[in-house]
Design an enzyme around this catalytic site. Structure first.
Site, mmCIF file in Angstrom:
data_model
loop_
_atom_site.group_PDB
_atom_site.id
_atom_site.type_symbol
_atom_site.label_atom_id
_atom_site.label_comp_id
_atom_site.label_asym_id
_atom_site.label_seq_id
_atom_site.Cartn_x
_atom_site.Cartn_y
_atom_site.Cartn_z
ATOM 1 N N SER A 1 0.830 -1.193 0.000
ATOM 2 C CA SER A 1 0.000 0.000 0.000
ATOM 3 C C SER A 1 0.875 1.259 0.000
ATOM 4 O O SER A 1 1.760 1.393 -0.840
ATOM 5 C CB SER A 1 -0.956 -0.046 1.197
ATOM 6 O OG SER A 1 -1.936 0.947 1.108
ATOM 7 N N ASP B 1 0.395 -4.212 -4.116
ATOM 8 C CA ASP B 1 -0.704 -3.274 -4.305
ATOM 9 C C ASP B 1 -0.310 -1.868 -3.821
ATOM 10 O O ASP B 1 -0.981 -1.276 -2.978
ATOM 11 C CB ASP B 1 -1.967 -3.748 -3.587
ATOM 12 C CG ASP B 1 -3.234 -3.468 -4.408
ATOM 13 O OD1 ASP B 1 -3.108 -3.186 -5.615
ATOM 14 O OD2 ASP B 1 -4.337 -3.520 -3.832
ATOM 15 N N HIS C 1 -7.100 -5.514 -1.571
ATOM 16 C CA HIS C 1 -5.938 -4.774 -1.096
ATOM 17 C C HIS C 1 -5.333 -5.335 0.184
ATOM 18 O O HIS C 1 -4.111 -5.405 0.323
ATOM 19 C CB HIS C 1 -6.362 -3.314 -0.873
ATOM 20 C CG HIS C 1 -5.250 -2.389 -0.561
ATOM 21 N ND1 HIS C 1 -4.266 -2.058 -1.479
ATOM 22 C CD2 HIS C 1 -4.937 -1.698 0.575
ATOM 23 C CE1 HIS C 1 -3.414 -1.202 -0.939
ATOM 24 N NE2 HIS C 1 -3.788 -0.982 0.312
#
Length: 363
Positions: free
Chosen positions: A200, A224, A296
């Site tokens: 992230s 991600d 995610h």
């Protein structure tokens, strides 16, 4: 586990070379191994790192590494299954041995020299919630250091910006490469083979660090990654504004559900700020993998005690399989880039071997 050995004499009359992969050796085999060391160490008279390696002269992996001319352990196990090394865990408190923040470390118990991966947690996350992934990497022959940049309390306000995290990350890098080895005994982190990974916003932080100084690493991977503007208040600059031109391999993993909202929450990896942009700015060699049915936060431990922080993103059907994909792909990527087994890269493009449905592009 890779070691250089001290030469036993500079006045050798005859040097006999031999290769031995067994754990027990005859007198002749021992002499042959010593002779190999003598040949290689004639070129290493000024190598101060040999001082630290003398205690491991009987380590069978060191014998193999003399033959391979590779200073670090190279994994051989299936990347989607746990490796054959016993994993130890250590939590280094802030200021312990000079650590700039709390650092969690997963590393092989077996004595040896190992490549290093520094892992950056996502926004509001705890590095402890990635223990399944990071332990998997360690079992395949990596020292994995995961700093905790701030308290993972789920509150988006009062947290450092990505740029501020990047400053701390550089301090973590300096500590890992100079001080961590003193805490791990005969497990030696090899700073010259170091890769960055992040989830992230942690991916953004790692790319931000390397954009300022690409010499700090030899590979970068994002799970991600999100190039957001800084939570509810925004105002942060994006990192993807042109090609990165890193002189090393890049791996970017995206999720099919990342760009989708979940209930009343917006997308966790929104279009325009996700893996597509990171891969698009990456120089070859680079891989872009998308797990089409997953979300995610499916990379987190199944028992991560993160409450709403972990549940705000759309999730896939079997997160354990997605976690197996991430663990296997990062192992393959870093095996290729840091352990220098180029054949391992082929796993990244193998859609049949992947435990979940993926699409792949690479250059």
């Amino acid at each position: 586990m890779h070691r250089h050995f001290y030469f036993l004499s500079l006045a050798l009359v005859t040097l006999v070379m031999a290769c031995d992969s067994g754990s027990s050796k005859s007198n002749n085999q021992s002499n042959n191994v010593n002779n190999i060391n003598n040949i290689n160490n004639l070129n290493n008279l000024n190598n101060v790192s040999n001082i630290n390696n003398i205690n491991n002269i009987n380590n069978i992996n060191n014998i193999n590494n003399v033959n391979n001319q590779n200073p670090v352990y190279v994994g051989t196990q299936d990347v989607f299954s746990p490796g054959n090394l016993t994993v130890q865990f250590r939590e280094v408190a802030q200021d312990e041995a000079g650590a700039p923040v709390l650092v969690r470390v997963w590393y092989p118990q077996e004595p040896g020299t190992y490549a290093v991966v520094i892992f950056q947690h996502g926004f509001l996350m705890s590095s402890d919630w990635y223990s399944t992934l990071l332990s998997h990497l360690a079992s395949h022959g990596f020292v994995v250091a995961a700093p905790q940049m701030y308290a993972a309390d789920g509150l988006p306000l009062g947290k450092p910006t990505a740029a501020e995290e990047a400053v701390t990350a550089v301090e973590v890098h300096a500590w890992v490469t100079t001080q961590l080895g003193t805490l791990l005994g005969q497990t030696v982190p090899y700073a010259q083979r170091l890769g960055y990974a992040g989830h992230s916003r942690g991916g953004k932080v790692q790319w931000l660090v390397l954009s300022g100084n690409p010499s700090l690493a030899q590979a970068v991977a994002g799970v991600d990654p999100v190039d957001g503007t800084g939570g509810p208040l925004g105002g942060e600059e994006r990192i993807v504004d042109g090609p990165f031109n890193f002189p090393f391999p890049s791996y970017v993993l995206g999720t099919g559900l990342g760009p989708e909202g979940s209930g009343f929450n917006s997308a966790c990896a929104p279009e325009g700020d996700n893996s597509v942009q990171f891969y698009g700015a990456s120089a070859a060699p680079a891989w872009h993998v998308i797990a089409t049915e997953y979300g995610h936060n499916d990379v987190l431990d199944a028992d991560a005690s993160c409450g709403m922080t972990c549940s705000v993103c759309a999730a896939g059907p079997t997160p354990a399989l997605f976690l197996q994909l991430v663990s296997g792909h990062l192992t393959a990527f870093f095996r290729g880039a840091l352990q220098q087994d180029a054949a391992a890269f082929s796993t990244l493009s193998d859609t049949v071997a992947a435990p979940v449905a993926i699409t792949v592009e690479n250059r």
